[in-house]
Design a protein around this motif. Sequence first.
Motif, PDB file in Angstrom:
ATOM      1  N   SER A 182      -0.312  -6.484  16.932  1.00 17.01           N
ATOM      2  CA  SER A 182      -1.433  -7.245  16.385  1.00 17.01           C
ATOM      3  C   SER A 182      -2.732  -6.580  16.826  1.00 17.01           C
ATOM      4  O   SER A 182      -2.764  -5.844  17.817  1.00 17.01           O
ATOM      5  CB  SER A 182      -1.382  -8.701  16.851  1.00 17.01           C
ATOM      6  OG  SER A 182      -1.440  -8.784  18.263  1.00 17.01           O
ATOM      7  N   ASP A 291      -1.341  -5.312   7.784  1.00 14.25           N
ATOM      8  CA  ASP A 291      -1.284  -6.516   6.949  1.00 14.25           C
ATOM      9  C   ASP A 291      -2.464  -7.421   7.309  1.00 14.25           C
ATOM     10  O   ASP A 291      -2.567  -7.905   8.437  1.00 14.25           O
ATOM     11  CB  ASP A 291       0.037  -7.249   7.184  1.00 14.25           C
ATOM     12  CG  ASP A 291       0.253  -8.394   6.201  1.00 14.25           C
ATOM     13  OD1 ASP A 291      -0.689  -8.711   5.447  1.00 14.25           O
ATOM     14  OD2 ASP A 291       1.351  -8.965   6.194  1.00 14.25           O
ATOM     15  N   GLU A 293      -2.856 -10.268   6.092  1.00 16.04           N
ATOM     16  CA  GLU A 293      -2.388 -11.644   5.928  1.00 16.04           C
ATOM     17  C   GLU A 293      -3.258 -12.396   4.926  1.00 16.04           C
ATOM     18  O   GLU A 293      -3.573 -13.577   5.091  1.00 16.04           O
ATOM     19  CB  GLU A 293      -2.335 -12.364   7.279  1.00 16.04           C
ATOM     20  CG  GLU A 293      -1.397 -11.651   8.263  1.00 16.04           C
ATOM     21  CD  GLU A 293      -1.371 -12.292   9.639  1.00 16.04           C
ATOM     22  OE1 GLU A 293      -2.120 -13.266   9.853  1.00 16.04           O
ATOM     23  OE2 GLU A 293      -0.610 -11.814  10.498  1.00 16.04           O
ATOM     24  N   ASP A 294      -3.644 -11.667   3.869  1.00 13.45           N
ATOM     25  CA  ASP A 294      -4.477 -12.235   2.816  1.00 13.45           C
ATOM     26  C   ASP A 294      -3.747 -12.267   1.484  1.00 13.45           C
ATOM     27  O   ASP A 294      -4.356 -12.438   0.431  1.00 13.45           O
ATOM     28  CB  ASP A 294      -5.771 -11.433   2.673  1.00 13.45           C
ATOM     29  CG  ASP A 294      -5.516  -9.925   2.519  1.00 13.45           C
ATOM     30  OD1 ASP A 294      -4.329  -9.517   2.484  1.00 13.45           O
ATOM     31  OD2 ASP A 294      -6.491  -9.164   2.445  1.00 13.45           O
ATOM     32  N   GLY A 295      -2.428 -12.057   1.520  1.00  7.09           N
ATOM     33  CA  GLY A 295      -1.641 -12.080   0.309  1.00  7.09           C
ATOM     34  C   GLY A 295      -1.638 -10.788  -0.467  1.00  7.09           C
ATOM     35  O   GLY A 295      -1.010 -10.694  -1.522  1.00  7.09           O
ATOM     36  N   PRO A 298       0.307  -4.761   2.216  1.00  6.36           N
ATOM     37  CA  PRO A 298      -0.189  -4.056   3.397  1.00  6.36           C
ATOM     38  C   PRO A 298      -0.635  -2.629   3.065  1.00  6.36           C
ATOM     39  O   PRO A 298      -0.097  -1.995   2.159  1.00  6.36           O
ATOM     40  CB  PRO A 298       1.020  -4.057   4.342  1.00  6.36           C
ATOM     41  CG  PRO A 298       1.824  -5.244   3.918  1.00  6.36           C
ATOM     42  CD  PRO A 298       1.654  -5.332   2.423  1.00  6.36           C
ATOM     43  N   VAL A 336      -5.548  -8.729  12.234  1.00  5.31           N
ATOM     44  CA  VAL A 336      -4.489  -8.187  11.386  1.00  5.31           C
ATOM     45  C   VAL A 336      -3.205  -8.062  12.203  1.00  5.31           C
ATOM     46  O   VAL A 336      -3.215  -8.133  13.435  1.00  5.31           O
ATOM     47  CB  VAL A 336      -4.871  -6.789  10.835  1.00  5.31           C
ATOM     48  CG1 VAL A 336      -6.087  -6.866   9.933  1.00  5.31           C
ATOM     49  CG2 VAL A 336      -5.099  -5.797  11.978  1.00  5.31           C
ATOM     50  N   SER A 337      -2.087  -7.882  11.505  1.00  9.12           N
ATOM     51  CA  SER A 337      -0.821  -7.510  12.136  1.00  9.12           C
ATOM     52  C   SER A 337      -0.428  -6.130  11.619  1.00  9.12           C
ATOM     53  O   SER A 337      -0.877  -5.708  10.554  1.00  9.12           O
ATOM     54  CB  SER A 337       0.277  -8.536  11.830  1.00  9.12           C
ATOM     55  OG  SER A 337       0.490  -8.642  10.444  1.00  9.12           O
TER      56      SER A 337
END
Length: 421
Positions: A182, A291, A293-295, A298, A336-337
């Motif tokens: 992360s 990613d 994590e916004d849909g 990546p 982000v991840s």
Amino acid sequence: MKRTNRRLIGIAGGACLAMWIGLGCNSEQKSEAGHDEPEHAADEGSERGPNGGWLFEAGEFGLELTIFETGMPPEFRAYVYQGGKLRDPAGVTLEVQLKRLGNRTDEIRFTPRDGYLLGDREVSEPHSFDVEILAREAAGEHRFSFSTYENRVALSPEQVSAAGIVVETAGPSTVREFRMLSGRVVANEDALAHMSPRFPGIVRSVHKRLGETVAKGDLLAVIESNESLHAYEMRSQLAGRVLARDVAPGEFITTDRTIFSIGDLSTVWVDLDVYRRDFARLARGQRVWIDGEDGVEPAESTLSYLAPIGSVVTQTMLARAVLANGDGRWRPGQFVSAKVLVAEVPAAVVVRQEAIQRIRDRDVVFIADENVFEAQPIKLGAHDDVHVEVVSGLAADTPYAASGSFILKAEAGKSGASHDH
């Protein structure tokens, strides 16, 4: 001659596979001969010899076949009887053929040992097969056959479809090992300008607002020097956006104060926190997927920097990747991840992760022969998010239940098919 026959367990009993897949079922099943056969009928009346093996008789000749696996790999041992009494196996030639699911056949020959005949190869798992026996002696030859199945399930094509069971073929692939991290997006400091006044003085005018786009050479502010009392201009040193502004008209400012930060956000840095257990697995140039994590899919990059020292407070190390940001998707400060590819292992045989089940403390997959499935013990190796390497127990090109195997495990458990010799 007495013979044993453990029948294939299909769909039987009120608590049947239909409860899983919405099909009707009866409380009885039909055997291959077409007669009513209760679920556990195969276990009733099986002939056992003094050593716990399968016992066959033809006139005065008797043969007991057992799988011996105490403290050693499983092996066939056969005991010979004459008139019901144990006799010296010398002079008896024995051959056993095991027909396994999927048209696989094992040929086993025997040699005399102290009081019994010993098979010439290990009896590999599962111990589930149709058995053909040929015994020769001076008085003639004797043939016996029987079937013993464990964790084998037969379904109709409609039941396979309704249960969502999908069959794929095991084969070679590359298993990719990842480390999950992360971090956060930060401005690319190689494209960042922190601007301070050349001379202390009074700010006469400010020409750019926070977040505004600027070109190289654009006027940012006009300052009246406190020394010469002449006004001078502060202009942008690069093209980008105003990331920080700490100035207002009429203020007195000094040369040690940063009043504008201009950043080119066409690329950004992603700073990742790496825990100590993963330090040794990372290297510059490794592929990484970020990613937001916004849909959105990546973004791929590579590790460009690994900090030579760690954090005293968090006991983590900094790893960094550079991302293209022409569309402005990545904003400094965003968490982000990341998934870092640390190894790629070529494997001769892989199966899908979801195909793996546990039975009797062993990892298994359900191999398939049309609509018949059987639990095959395997040894696992490297794995990734999708596939797992099979080190032993499964040959390439073997069909197996890639999905829906949990239903097969449940049905095999209800059938009462046990590991029994």
